[in-house]
Write a protein that holds these residues in place. Structure first.
Motif, PDB file in Angstrom:
ATOM      1  N   ASN A  23       0.804  -1.215   0.000  1.00  0.00           N
ATOM      2  CA  ASN A  23       0.000   0.000   0.000  1.00  0.00           C
ATOM      3  C   ASN A  23       0.843   1.274   0.000  1.00  0.00           C
ATOM      4  OD1 ASN A  23       0.972  -0.285   2.593  1.00  0.00           O
ATOM      5  ND2 ASN A  23      -0.888   0.495   3.554  1.00  0.00           N
ATOM      6  N   GLU A  24       2.124   1.186  -0.343  1.00  0.00           N
ATOM      7  CA  GLU A  24       2.942   2.397  -0.388  1.00  0.00           C
ATOM      8  C   GLU A  24       3.899   2.368  -1.571  1.00  0.00           C
ATOM      9  OE1 GLU A  24       6.648   1.906   2.565  1.00  0.00           O
ATOM     10  OE2 GLU A  24       4.735   1.980   3.607  1.00  0.00           O
ATOM     11  N   ARG A  25       4.268   3.592  -2.009  1.00  0.00           N
ATOM     12  CA  ARG A  25       5.246   3.712  -3.092  1.00  0.00           C
ATOM     13  C   ARG A  25       6.162   4.890  -2.800  1.00  0.00           C
ATOM     14  NH1 ARG A  25       3.380   7.597  -6.905  1.00  0.00           N
ATOM     15  NH2 ARG A  25       1.288   8.288  -6.355  1.00  0.00           N
ATOM     16  N   VAL A  26       7.433   4.708  -3.056  1.00  0.00           N
ATOM     17  CA  VAL A  26       8.429   5.747  -2.817  1.00  0.00           C
ATOM     18  C   VAL A  26       8.361   6.762  -3.947  1.00  0.00           C
ATOM     19  CG1 VAL A  26      10.889   6.244  -2.558  1.00  0.00           C
ATOM     20  CG2 VAL A  26       9.922   4.177  -1.537  1.00  0.00           C
ATOM     21  N   LEU A  27       8.173   8.027  -3.599  1.00  0.00           N
ATOM     22  CA  LEU A  27       8.119   9.103  -4.587  1.00  0.00           C
ATOM     23  C   LEU A  27       9.523   9.571  -4.947  1.00  0.00           C
ATOM     24  CD1 LEU A  27       5.191  11.074  -2.945  1.00  0.00           C
ATOM     25  CD2 LEU A  27       5.062   9.515  -4.904  1.00  0.00           C
ATOM     26  N   TRP A  28      10.375   9.700  -3.929  1.00  0.00           N
ATOM     27  CA  TRP A  28      11.785  10.046  -4.125  1.00  0.00           C
ATOM     28  C   TRP A  28      12.563   9.747  -2.855  1.00  0.00           C
ATOM     29  CZ3 TRP A  28      12.751  13.467  -0.356  1.00  0.00           C
ATOM     30  CH2 TRP A  28      11.816  14.446  -0.045  1.00  0.00           C
ATOM     31  N   SER A  29      13.866   9.683  -3.009  1.00  0.00           N
ATOM     32  CA  SER A  29      14.769   9.446  -1.889  1.00  0.00           C
ATOM     33  C   SER A  29      15.933  10.422  -2.012  1.00  0.00           C
ATOM     34  CB  SER A  29      15.276   8.003  -1.928  1.00  0.00           C
ATOM     35  OG  SER A  29      16.167   7.760  -0.874  1.00  0.00           O
ATOM     36  N   LYS A  30      16.379  10.971  -0.889  1.00  0.00           N
ATOM     37  CA  LYS A  30      17.511  11.895  -0.889  1.00  0.00           C
ATOM     38  C   LYS A  30      18.427  11.547   0.272  1.00  0.00           C
ATOM     39  CE  LYS A  30      14.910  15.610  -2.983  1.00  0.00           C
ATOM     40  NZ  LYS A  30      14.387  16.940  -2.960  1.00  0.00           N
ATOM     41  N   SER A  31      19.722  11.626   0.021  1.00  0.00           N
ATOM     42  CA  SER A  31      20.728  11.377   1.053  1.00  0.00           C
ATOM     43  C   SER A  31      21.756  12.485   1.009  1.00  0.00           C
ATOM     44  CB  SER A  31      21.436  10.042   0.822  1.00  0.00           C
ATOM     45  OG  SER A  31      20.532   8.972   0.912  1.00  0.00           O
TER      46      SER A  31
ATOM     47  N   LEU B 273       6.916  11.337   5.370  1.00  0.00           N
ATOM     48  CA  LEU B 273       8.360  11.511   5.272  1.00  0.00           C
ATOM     49  C   LEU B 273       8.986  10.427   6.136  1.00  0.00           C
ATOM     50  CD1 LEU B 273      10.775  13.336   4.341  1.00  0.00           C
ATOM     51  CD2 LEU B 273      10.591  14.405   6.585  1.00  0.00           C
ATOM     52  N   ARG B 274       9.786   9.576   5.513  1.00  0.00           N
ATOM     53  CA  ARG B 274      10.491   8.516   6.249  1.00  0.00           C
ATOM     54  C   ARG B 274      11.935   8.970   6.380  1.00  0.00           C
ATOM     55  NH1 ARG B 274       8.797   3.438   3.813  1.00  0.00           N
ATOM     56  NH2 ARG B 274       7.122   3.671   5.315  1.00  0.00           N
ATOM     57  N   TRP B 275      12.484   8.911   7.569  1.00  0.00           N
ATOM     58  CA  TRP B 275      13.817   9.435   7.822  1.00  0.00           C
ATOM     59  C   TRP B 275      14.672   8.448   8.606  1.00  0.00           C
ATOM     60  CZ3 TRP B 275      14.895  10.024  13.032  1.00  0.00           C
ATOM     61  CH2 TRP B 275      13.794  10.046  13.893  1.00  0.00           C
TER      62      TRP B 275
ATOM     63  N   VAL C  76      16.329  10.441   3.542  1.00  0.00           N
ATOM     64  CA  VAL C  76      14.883  10.627   3.692  1.00  0.00           C
ATOM     65  C   VAL C  76      14.195  10.142   2.429  1.00  0.00           C
ATOM     66  CG1 VAL C  76      15.015  12.567   5.309  1.00  0.00           C
ATOM     67  CG2 VAL C  76      14.991  13.011   2.857  1.00  0.00           C
ATOM     68  N   GLU C  77      12.953   9.728   2.594  1.00  0.00           N
ATOM     69  CA  GLU C  77      12.119   9.338   1.462  1.00  0.00           C
ATOM     70  C   GLU C  77      10.752   9.970   1.626  1.00  0.00           C
ATOM     71  OE1 GLU C  77      13.864   4.856   0.640  1.00  0.00           O
ATOM     72  OE2 GLU C  77      12.027   5.079   1.803  1.00  0.00           O
ATOM     73  N   ALA C  78      10.195  10.415   0.527  1.00  0.00           N
ATOM     74  CA  ALA C  78       8.781  10.790   0.487  1.00  0.00           C
ATOM     75  C   ALA C  78       8.054   9.549  -0.014  1.00  0.00           C
ATOM     76  CB  ALA C  78       8.547  11.965  -0.447  1.00  0.00           C
ATOM     77  N   VAL C  79       7.082   9.095   0.759  1.00  0.00           N
ATOM     78  CA  VAL C  79       6.384   7.853   0.456  1.00  0.00           C
ATOM     79  C   VAL C  79       4.884   8.131   0.400  1.00  0.00           C
ATOM     80  CG1 VAL C  79       5.963   5.475   1.208  1.00  0.00           C
ATOM     81  CG2 VAL C  79       8.178   6.549   1.665  1.00  0.00           C
TER      82      VAL C  79
END
Length: 148
Positions: free
Chosen positions: A23-31, A61-63, A139-142
């Motif tokens: 039920n989730e999808r990663v929109l983008w990830s930044k490091s 926001l997943r961090w 971080v990821e926007a999910v």
């Protein structure tokens, strides 16, 4: 079973930030990384950007971040909107503020992009008068499907 997603939850710190839930999808990830000097505050600005969100989805926001030296801690905040200076940071609406975090800490937070489709991550090392902290963060926007 409660409604929606808990505002903060621990993530598995040994693997990727992705939970691989259907039920989730990663929109983008930044490091990135930064050094926060003794008695100082460091920050990073994140913008959601041009992403497509379905009406039945919300963005979290997943961090996760690690500290060097690893035995130290830091105070971490997620503020809604872009907050360039201390005055704006103090007045900002926060997802959470001054959470005491050890290196290897991580979690999820909803509502981070509610203002300006952006948020500010803040790491405070103001409690230390001697030792700087090096922070390596991801971080990821999910997008997560809401179910009632």
């Amino acid at each position: 079973a409660g409604r929606g997603v808990p505002s903060i939850k621990r993530t598995n710190s040994s693997k990727s930030l992705v939970s691989n839930a259907d039920n989730e999808r990663v929109l983008w990830s930044k490091s990135s990384s930064l050094v926060v000097g003794a008695g100082m505050v460091g920050h990073a600005f994140l913008e959601l950007g041009q992403v497509h969100i379905e009406p039945y989805e919300t963005v979290i926001l997943r961090w996760k971040f690690d500290l060097t030296p690893a035995d130290l801690d830091i105070y971490f905040s997620v503020l809604k909107g872009i907050c360039e200076d201390k005055k704006k940071q103090r007045a900002a609406d926060a997802c959470f503020r001054s959470r005491h975090v050890q290196g290897g800490g991580g979690g999820d937070v909803s509502g981070a992009f509610a203002i300006q489709n952006a948020c500010t991550l803040v790491w405070s090392n103001e409690m230390s008068w001697v030792r700087p902290r090096t922070i390596k963060w991801t971080v990821e926007a999910v997008a997560i499907e809401w179910s009632d």
